[in-house]
Design a protein around this motif. Structure first.
Motif, mmCIF file in Angstrom:
data_model
loop_
_atom_site.group_PDB
_atom_site.id
_atom_site.type_symbol
_atom_site.label_atom_id
_atom_site.label_comp_id
_atom_site.label_asym_id
_atom_site.label_seq_id
_atom_site.Cartn_x
_atom_site.Cartn_y
_atom_site.Cartn_z
ATOM 1 N N LEU A 49 12.830 14.468 -4.774
ATOM 2 C CA LEU A 49 13.212 13.218 -5.436
ATOM 3 C C LEU A 49 14.282 13.435 -6.501
ATOM 4 C CD1 LEU A 49 9.748 11.436 -5.849
ATOM 5 C CD2 LEU A 49 11.552 10.933 -4.194
ATOM 6 N N ALA A 50 14.763 14.663 -6.628
ATOM 7 C CA ALA A 50 15.800 15.016 -7.601
ATOM 8 C C ALA A 50 15.382 14.643 -9.029
ATOM 9 C CB ALA A 50 17.141 14.373 -7.239
ATOM 10 N N ALA A 65 12.653 19.840 -11.798
ATOM 11 C CA ALA A 65 12.277 20.048 -10.414
ATOM 12 C C ALA A 65 12.445 21.498 -9.969
ATOM 13 C CB ALA A 65 13.083 19.140 -9.499
ATOM 14 N N LEU A 66 13.164 22.293 -10.738
ATOM 15 C CA LEU A 66 13.406 23.666 -10.325
ATOM 16 C C LEU A 66 12.202 24.574 -10.549
ATOM 17 C CD1 LEU A 66 17.032 24.053 -11.685
ATOM 18 C CD2 LEU A 66 16.298 23.532 -9.358
ATOM 19 N N VAL A 67 11.319 24.160 -11.418
ATOM 20 C CA VAL A 67 10.144 24.972 -11.731
ATOM 21 C C VAL A 67 8.994 24.542 -10.842
ATOM 22 C CG1 VAL A 67 8.505 25.624 -13.530
ATOM 23 C CG2 VAL A 67 10.903 25.168 -14.124
ATOM 24 N N GLU A 68 8.526 25.463 -10.017
ATOM 25 C CA GLU A 68 7.384 25.179 -9.137
ATOM 26 C C GLU A 68 6.111 25.329 -9.944
ATOM 27 O OE1 GLU A 68 5.470 24.019 -5.813
ATOM 28 O OE2 GLU A 68 7.598 24.373 -5.759
ATOM 29 N N GLN A 69 5.283 24.291 -9.921
ATOM 30 C CA GLN A 69 3.993 24.362 -10.596
ATOM 31 C C GLN A 69 2.910 24.351 -9.550
ATOM 32 O OE1 GLN A 69 3.670 21.195 -13.387
ATOM 33 N NE2 GLN A 69 5.305 21.940 -14.691
ATOM 34 N N PRO A 70 1.810 24.981 -9.828
ATOM 35 C CA PRO A 70 0.714 25.009 -8.839
ATOM 36 C C PRO A 70 0.160 23.646 -8.558
ATOM 37 C CG PRO A 70 0.043 26.063 -10.936
ATOM 38 C CD PRO A 70 1.472 25.668 -11.064
ATOM 39 N N THR A 86 0.834 -1.204 0.000
ATOM 40 C CA THR A 86 0.000 0.000 0.000
ATOM 41 C C THR A 86 0.866 1.250 0.000
ATOM 42 O OG1 THR A 86 -1.746 -1.173 1.170
ATOM 43 C CG2 THR A 86 -1.835 1.231 1.234
ATOM 44 N N ASP A 87 1.922 1.246 0.802
ATOM 45 C CA ASP A 87 2.849 2.374 0.858
ATOM 46 C C ASP A 87 3.411 2.654 -0.532
ATOM 47 O OD1 ASP A 87 4.787 4.282 1.556
ATOM 48 O OD2 ASP A 87 6.121 2.813 2.477
ATOM 49 N N TYR A 88 3.879 1.618 -1.204
ATOM 50 C CA TYR A 88 4.441 1.786 -2.544
ATOM 51 C C TYR A 88 3.381 2.216 -3.549
ATOM 52 C CZ TYR A 88 8.943 -0.294 -1.167
ATOM 53 O OH TYR A 88 10.158 -0.556 -0.604
ATOM 54 N N ALA A 89 2.171 1.721 -3.411
ATOM 55 C CA ALA A 89 1.095 2.135 -4.317
ATOM 56 C C ALA A 89 0.852 3.636 -4.197
ATOM 57 C CB ALA A 89 -0.184 1.358 -4.021
ATOM 58 N N LEU A 90 0.815 4.124 -2.975
ATOM 59 C CA LEU A 90 0.634 5.560 -2.766
ATOM 60 C C LEU A 90 1.802 6.341 -3.346
ATOM 61 C CD1 LEU A 90 -0.804 5.377 0.841
ATOM 62 C CD2 LEU A 90 -1.990 6.343 -1.142
ATOM 63 N N ARG A 91 3.016 5.842 -3.143
ATOM 64 C CA ARG A 91 4.193 6.531 -3.674
ATOM 65 C C ARG A 91 4.187 6.583 -5.199
ATOM 66 N NH1 ARG A 91 9.643 4.985 -0.408
ATOM 67 N NH2 ARG A 91 8.726 4.357 1.572
ATOM 68 N N VAL A 92 3.823 5.470 -5.831
ATOM 69 C CA VAL A 92 3.761 5.432 -7.298
ATOM 70 C C VAL A 92 2.754 6.457 -7.800
ATOM 71 C CG1 VAL A 92 3.002 4.044 -9.279
ATOM 72 C CG2 VAL A 92 4.566 3.057 -7.585
ATOM 73 N N LEU A 93 1.582 6.472 -7.205
ATOM 74 C CA LEU A 93 0.549 7.404 -7.647
ATOM 75 C C LEU A 93 0.963 8.852 -7.398
ATOM 76 C CD1 LEU A 93 -2.642 5.484 -6.478
ATOM 77 C CD2 LEU A 93 -1.748 5.698 -8.814
ATOM 78 N N MET A 94 1.606 9.119 -6.275
ATOM 79 C CA MET A 94 2.066 10.474 -5.982
ATOM 80 C C MET A 94 3.137 10.912 -6.987
ATOM 81 S SD MET A 94 1.975 10.156 -1.816
ATOM 82 C CE MET A 94 3.307 11.277 -1.558
ATOM 83 N N PHE A 95 4.047 10.005 -7.312
ATOM 84 C CA PHE A 95 5.076 10.299 -8.312
ATOM 85 C C PHE A 95 4.426 10.686 -9.634
ATOM 86 C CE2 PHE A 95 7.926 9.354 -11.747
ATOM 87 C CZ PHE A 95 9.208 9.594 -11.273
ATOM 88 N N LEU A 96 3.481 9.871 -10.082
ATOM 89 C CA LEU A 96 2.817 10.124 -11.369
ATOM 90 C C LEU A 96 2.004 11.415 -11.336
ATOM 91 C CD1 LEU A 96 1.724 6.476 -12.223
ATOM 92 C CD2 LEU A 96 3.629 7.780 -13.243
ATOM 93 N N ALA A 97 1.394 11.714 -10.195
ATOM 94 C CA ALA A 97 0.630 12.957 -10.070
ATOM 95 C C ALA A 97 1.554 14.172 -10.113
ATOM 96 C CB ALA A 97 -0.175 12.955 -8.772
ATOM 97 N N ALA A 98 2.724 14.055 -9.507
ATOM 98 C CA ALA A 98 3.675 15.170 -9.495
ATOM 99 C C ALA A 98 4.313 15.374 -10.858
ATOM 100 C CB ALA A 98 4.760 14.933 -8.444
ATOM 101 N N VAL A 142 -0.069 15.670 -3.067
ATOM 102 C CA VAL A 142 1.041 16.319 -3.772
ATOM 103 C C VAL A 142 0.667 17.784 -4.020
ATOM 104 C CG1 VAL A 142 2.659 16.112 -5.694
ATOM 105 C CG2 VAL A 142 1.422 14.096 -4.930
ATOM 106 N N PRO A 143 0.523 18.566 -2.952
ATOM 107 C CA PRO A 143 0.075 19.947 -3.137
ATOM 108 C C PRO A 143 1.140 20.855 -3.746
ATOM 109 C CG PRO A 143 0.593 19.563 -0.840
ATOM 110 C CD PRO A 143 0.701 18.231 -1.547
ATOM 111 N N ARG A 144 2.418 20.495 -3.589
ATOM 112 C CA ARG A 144 3.522 21.303 -4.118
ATOM 113 C C ARG A 144 4.370 20.417 -5.015
ATOM 114 N NH1 ARG A 144 6.532 22.919 0.681
ATOM 115 N NH2 ARG A 144 7.841 24.051 -0.794
ATOM 116 N N LYS A 145 3.957 20.322 -6.262
ATOM 117 C CA LYS A 145 4.597 19.395 -7.199
ATOM 118 C C LYS A 145 6.075 19.701 -7.401
ATOM 119 C CE LYS A 145 0.311 18.428 -9.547
ATOM 120 N NZ LYS A 145 -0.449 18.544 -10.783
ATOM 121 N N GLY A 146 6.429 20.966 -7.511
ATOM 122 C CA GLY A 146 7.826 21.334 -7.705
ATOM 123 C C GLY A 146 8.687 20.898 -6.525
#
Length: 150
Positions: A140-141, A145-150, A7-19, A130-134
């Motif tokens: 996660l490097a 990553a330098l550009v902050e998106q809303p 479950t932890d990894y599932a959340l991480r995968v989805l958060m990565f893709l959302a960001a 993932v409220p602050r995608k940038g």
């Protein structure tokens, strides 16, 4: 309570893709988090079965969100990924060997607590995680990553 690694990894995968808002390889996601590629393959497969990610095979393949991050409910995901019927032994009538089952208050208390936990998670969607995608990408490097998106 502790969520399973699955479950932890599932959340991480989805958060990565959302960001990232793009297709990414499982290997790329595994490297970003420093976790097992093989385990993430299983997680990605399950997320595909649930209709949360789409997979493309072959060169240039990868996974991407199949739904808008605002439509993916965190509580529903946890219910799908976790086997909550085995939260404690007395929750599983077939495997219950507790001599005080049915006469103690633990099962009722845990049932209510688990319900409250899931109800709280129901108030969140993937986009909330993932409220602050940038900032997420910077941590996660990741490229761009330098550009902050809303």
């Amino acid at each position: 309570m502790r969520l399973s690694l699955h479950t932890d990894y599932a959340l991480r995968v989805l958060m990565f893709l959302a960001a990232e808002e793009r297709q990414a390889s499982v290997d790329e996601i595994a490297r970003a988090y420093g976790v097992s590629h093989n385990h993430l393959v299983k997680v990605a497969r399950r997320l595909g079965e649930l209709g949360l990610v789409e997979a493309r095979r072959g060169r240039g393949g990868g996974i991407s969100l199949a739904q808008d991050p605002g439509a993916i409910n965190v509580g529903a995901l946890v219910r799908e990924m976790e086997s909550l019927g085995g939260f404690v032994e007395c929750f599983d009538a077939g495997a219950n060997g507790c001599p005080v089952a049915g006469v103690c208050g633990l099962q009722g208390a845990l049932t209510l607590a688990l319900g409250d936990f899931l109800k709280r998670l129901d108030s969140y969607v993937l986009a909330d995680l993932v409220p602050r995608k940038g900032a997420f990408r910077r941590r996660l490097a990741l490229p761009n990553a330098l550009v902050e998106q809303p």
